[in-house]
Every structure is written in structure tokens, then in C-alpha cells.
Write a protein that holds these residues in place. Structure first.
Motif, PDB file in Angstrom:
ATOM      1  N   TYR A   1     -13.859   7.750  -7.950  1.00 38.79           N
ATOM      2  CA  TYR A   1     -12.552   7.802  -7.294  1.00 38.79           C
ATOM      3  C   TYR A   1     -11.849   9.095  -7.713  1.00 38.79           C
ATOM      4  O   TYR A   1     -10.937   9.071  -8.564  1.00 38.79           O
ATOM      5  N   PRO A   2     -12.228  10.222  -7.139  1.00 32.22           N
ATOM      6  CA  PRO A   2     -11.671  11.514  -7.586  1.00 32.22           C
ATOM      7  C   PRO A   2     -10.171  11.664  -7.349  1.00 32.22           C
ATOM      8  O   PRO A   2      -9.519  12.452  -8.027  1.00 32.22           O
TER       9      PRO A   2
ATOM     10  N   HIS B   1      -7.539   1.611  -6.381  1.00 29.56           N
ATOM     11  CA  HIS B   1      -7.878   2.363  -5.161  1.00 29.56           C
ATOM     12  C   HIS B   1      -7.506   1.558  -3.919  1.00 29.56           C
ATOM     13  O   HIS B   1      -7.041   2.132  -2.919  1.00 29.56           O
ATOM     14  N   LEU B   2      -7.666   0.261  -3.995  1.00 23.94           N
ATOM     15  CA  LEU B   2      -7.420  -0.604  -2.837  1.00 23.94           C
ATOM     16  C   LEU B   2      -5.963  -0.568  -2.412  1.00 23.94           C
ATOM     17  O   LEU B   2      -5.652  -0.521  -1.216  1.00 23.94           O
ATOM     18  N   ILE B   3      -5.044  -0.584  -3.376  1.00 25.32           N
ATOM     19  CA  ILE B   3      -3.618  -0.616  -3.032  1.00 25.32           C
ATOM     20  C   ILE B   3      -2.955   0.749  -3.228  1.00 25.32           C
ATOM     21  O   ILE B   3      -1.728   0.854  -3.196  1.00 25.32           O
TER      22      ILE B   3
ATOM     23  N   THR C   1       0.820  -1.197   0.000  1.00 24.39           N
ATOM     24  CA  THR C   1       0.000   0.000   0.000  1.00 24.39           C
ATOM     25  C   THR C   1       0.861   1.256   0.000  1.00 24.39           C
ATOM     26  O   THR C   1       1.777   1.401   0.801  1.00 24.39           O
ATOM     27  N   GLY C   2       0.569   2.153  -0.935  1.00 24.65           N
ATOM     28  CA  GLY C   2       1.319   3.399  -1.021  1.00 24.65           C
ATOM     29  C   GLY C   2       2.403   3.363  -2.070  1.00 24.65           C
ATOM     30  O   GLY C   2       2.910   4.392  -2.471  1.00 24.65           O
ATOM     31  N   GLU C   3       2.796   2.148  -2.513  1.00 25.44           N
ATOM     32  CA  GLU C   3       3.782   2.053  -3.580  1.00 25.44           C
ATOM     33  C   GLU C   3       3.115   2.321  -4.924  1.00 25.44           C
ATOM     34  O   GLU C   3       1.916   2.181  -5.073  1.00 25.44           O
TER      35      GLU C   3
ATOM     36  N   GLY D   1       1.447  -0.076 -11.009  1.00 29.27           N
ATOM     37  CA  GLY D   1       0.041   0.266 -11.058  1.00 29.27           C
ATOM     38  C   GLY D   1      -0.814  -0.849 -11.636  1.00 29.27           C
ATOM     39  O   GLY D   1      -0.382  -1.976 -11.836  1.00 29.27           O
ATOM     40  N   VAL D   2      -2.067  -0.502 -11.914  1.00 29.92           N
ATOM     41  CA  VAL D   2      -3.047  -1.426 -12.469  1.00 29.92           C
ATOM     42  C   VAL D   2      -3.338  -1.002 -13.903  1.00 29.92           C
ATOM     43  O   VAL D   2      -3.537   0.176 -14.185  1.00 29.92           O
ATOM     44  N   VAL D   3      -3.372  -1.970 -14.805  1.00 30.89           N
ATOM     45  CA  VAL D   3      -3.656  -1.729 -16.221  1.00 30.89           C
ATOM     46  C   VAL D   3      -4.942  -2.458 -16.577  1.00 30.89           C
ATOM     47  O   VAL D   3      -5.163  -3.589 -16.136  1.00 30.89           O
ATOM     48  N   VAL D   4      -5.784  -1.818 -17.397  1.00 29.56           N
ATOM     49  CA  VAL D   4      -7.037  -2.445 -17.813  1.00 29.56           C
ATOM     50  C   VAL D   4      -7.261  -2.175 -19.293  1.00 29.56           C
ATOM     51  O   VAL D   4      -6.944  -1.095 -19.801  1.00 29.56           O
ATOM     52  N   GLY D   5      -7.794  -3.177 -19.987  1.00 27.85           N
ATOM     53  CA  GLY D   5      -8.137  -3.020 -21.389  1.00 27.85           C
ATOM     54  C   GLY D   5      -9.603  -2.656 -21.536  1.00 27.85           C
ATOM     55  O   GLY D   5     -10.475  -3.301 -20.944  1.00 27.85           O
ATOM     56  N   VAL D   6      -9.883  -1.624 -22.317  1.00 27.29           N
ATOM     57  CA  VAL D   6     -11.253  -1.146 -22.514  1.00 27.29           C
ATOM     58  C   VAL D   6     -11.513  -1.018 -24.012  1.00 27.29           C
ATOM     59  O   VAL D   6     -10.736  -0.382 -24.724  1.00 27.29           O
TER      60      VAL D   6
END
Length: 302
Positions: free
Chosen positions: A223-224, A189-191, A160-162, A166-171
């Protein structure tokens, strides 16, 4: 006259115990990365974890092999792995499950209640280059709960905080990719990390671009404070783009099938390609909506 009624003590509401995450371990040499990833996540969420190992049905055993010895060896192996995980995460509740039969059937049978299934990527034969089995693909195709496929090799365990990958998503503008984006934003948001949205333009670039931008506005509202970047790649195929931007990330999130899928009961070609050789831990969003997270604020590595 005043009548004193006996004091009624309010009963504390029953606390629903969280169902354990499931991680399949075929053998420690190849699936340890999946076990470590699942243990880290379960410990971060204060959720229980079940290690599942399957041994072949007795009818499939070669002649001369003692089935009792196979059961004893399988139980000893999974117990050793549970002890190793518990030593690393002392507060983690770890259970074991030894299944006699097909590992895919075991995982799918337990998927109705599990919040997540974690499996190692399907292995290649070093000589021929062909894949030996299709456990990850079959589980991702048929599971009713999200499935994470963890590749072999050193896997980064996010704290958490690192913000290393990041997270990658395909759209691609489809409803399935909308669910994937929602889940990816929740995971980022969770991590406390960043979110990268990747859109690879195809036959209908206008529809995909407009659909993706509408979805991003929803993420911004929910998630602003989440750092979100949007990459539109018109040079690569969707599978190539997600493999490129997913490499080195904490998590890649994809739908079970995208806008080009032939059927809702089949894996999309992009998903199938990425699951054969995932660039990082890859989460496949299935039919079930994301469940509330177990525990309070996610913790760092125990």
C-alpha cells in the motif's frame, strides 16, 4: 460443403452470493452500538447483514414463565431492530435469526461461513464492577472468523475519505501480529484512512523492533499511498499503550494471542484485557485469512 453448427451461447458464470456478516443483539439498550457499527460496515461494503438474538433454553426458564411468550417477544424485538436498520440504510439487505439456546454456541456455529462477527463488549455490574458473562471473550477465543467487539457509548462511524482516528494495530514481532498488521493495513486502505502501528517494548526489544520494521516494509510495498506511522512505546505495557492510542480511533486491530501467549488455544493477556474494556471497536484477527472484500469501492454513510 459448409456445415453450420448451432450457435452455442455462453452461460454467464454463477455469481456466488456473499455470506452475511453476523451481529449479536442481546438487548437494544446495550448492543445498539454494535448493531449500528455492523450495519454501517455492511452497507459500506454492499454486504448482507444478519441480526442474531438468542433466548434461553426452555430448561433454564424460571417457573411460571411462558416460553412461547419469550419467543414472540424476542422475535418482535429483533424485527423492530431490523426495521430500524433498514430505515437508516435502505439498500442494506438485513436478515434476522432467532436462536433458542446459548448465544455463544449460535455465533460459533455460524462463524465458519460468516466473513465477520460483531458483538457488544461484555457488560459490567454497576454495583460490584464485575463482568456479567463473557460472550465477547468466548467468541473471540473460539471463532474461526474475525471478531469485532464494540464498546458501549458513542461510536464513530467512519466515512470514506475521513481521517479522524484512523486504524491502530499492535505489533510485537510475532506471526500473529504479522497477520494483524496485514489486516489493519487492509482496513485502513479500505476506508482511506491512516494506519498507526504500536510496538510496546518488552523483554526482547531488539527482536520485536526488527520484526516489526520488516513487517512495515511489506505494508509499504503493498500500500504505497497509505499513511503509516510507527510508535515505539517503552514506557507502557502493551495493553496500556494500545488502550491509549486506540482511544478515539476508528478501529483497533489485535491478534488473538501475541508472542507471550502460553498456548495457541488461549487468548493472550493483552487481548483479554483489551476485550474487557475496548477503547474503540476492536477487531481480533483469528485463524482464517482475510477474505476479499464484498462489493466495489466502499461507500460513505448511506
Amino acid at each position: 460443403m459448409t456445415t453450420l453448427l448451432p450457435e452455442v451461447k455462453a452461460e454467464a458464470p454463477a455469481i456466488r452470493q456473499a455470506e452475511p456478516m453476523l451481529v449479536a443483539m442481546r438487548d437494544p439498550a446495550t448492543d445498539r452500538f454494535a448493531v449500528d457499527w455492523a450495519a454501517h460496515r455492511a452497507a459500506s461494503l454492499n454486504a448482507p447483514l444478519t441480526l442474531l438474538h438468542a433466548i434461553a433454553d426452555p430448561s433454564l426458564m424460571p417457573p411460571g414463565i411462558s416460553y412461547g411468550d419469550e419467543v414472540i417477544a424476542g422475535r418482535a424485538m429483533i424485527n423492530r431492530e431490523a426495521e430500524r436498520v433498514t430505515h437508516r440504510y435502505p439498500c442494506l439487505r438485513v436478515g434476522t435469526y432467532l436462536h433458542c439456546g446459548d448465544v455463544v454456541e449460535a455465533l460459533l456455529g455460524l462463524s465458519a461461513s460468516a466473513p465477520m462477527i460483531v458483538v457488544g463488549a461484555d457488560r459490567k455490574d454497576p454495583a460490584s464492577g464485575e463482568f456479567k458473562g463473557s460472550v465477547a471473550v468466548q467468541v473471540a477465543l473460539n471463532s474461526s472468523t474475525p471478531v469485532v467487539v464494540v464498546p458501549p457509548g458513542q461510536v464513530h462511524l467512519p466515512v470514506t475519505g475521513e481521517n479522524p482516528g484512523g486504524v491502530v494495530v499492535g505489533v510485537d514481532g510475532s506471526e500473529v501480529s504479522h497477520a494483524a498488521l496485514t489486516r489493519a493495513a487492509e482496513e485502513a486502505h479500505l476506508i482511506t484512512t491512516s494506519l498507526t502501528v504500536v510496538t510496546a517494548l518488552g523483554a526482547s526489544p531488539e527482536r520485536m523492533a526488527v520484526g516489526a520494521s520488516t513487517m512495515l516494509l511489506e505494508v509499504r510495498e503493498r500500500y504505497p499511498h497509505l499513511s503509516v506511522s510507527w510508535i515505539v512505546d517503552d514506557l507502557r505495557t502493551p495493553a496500556q499503550a494500545l488502550a491509549l492510542y486506540g482511544a478515539g480511533s476508528d478501529l483497533l486491530v489485535i491478534g488473538r494471542h501475541g508472542s507471550g501467549a502460553r498456548s495457541a488455544m488461549s487468548l493472550g493477556s493483552v487481548t483479554h484485557t483489551l476485550l474487557l474494556e475496548p477503547p474503540c471497536p476492536t477487531l481480533v484477527v483469528t485463524r482464517r485469512e482475510p477474505e476479499p472484500r464484498v462489493g466495489a469501492t466502499p461507500q460513505g454513510q448511506a
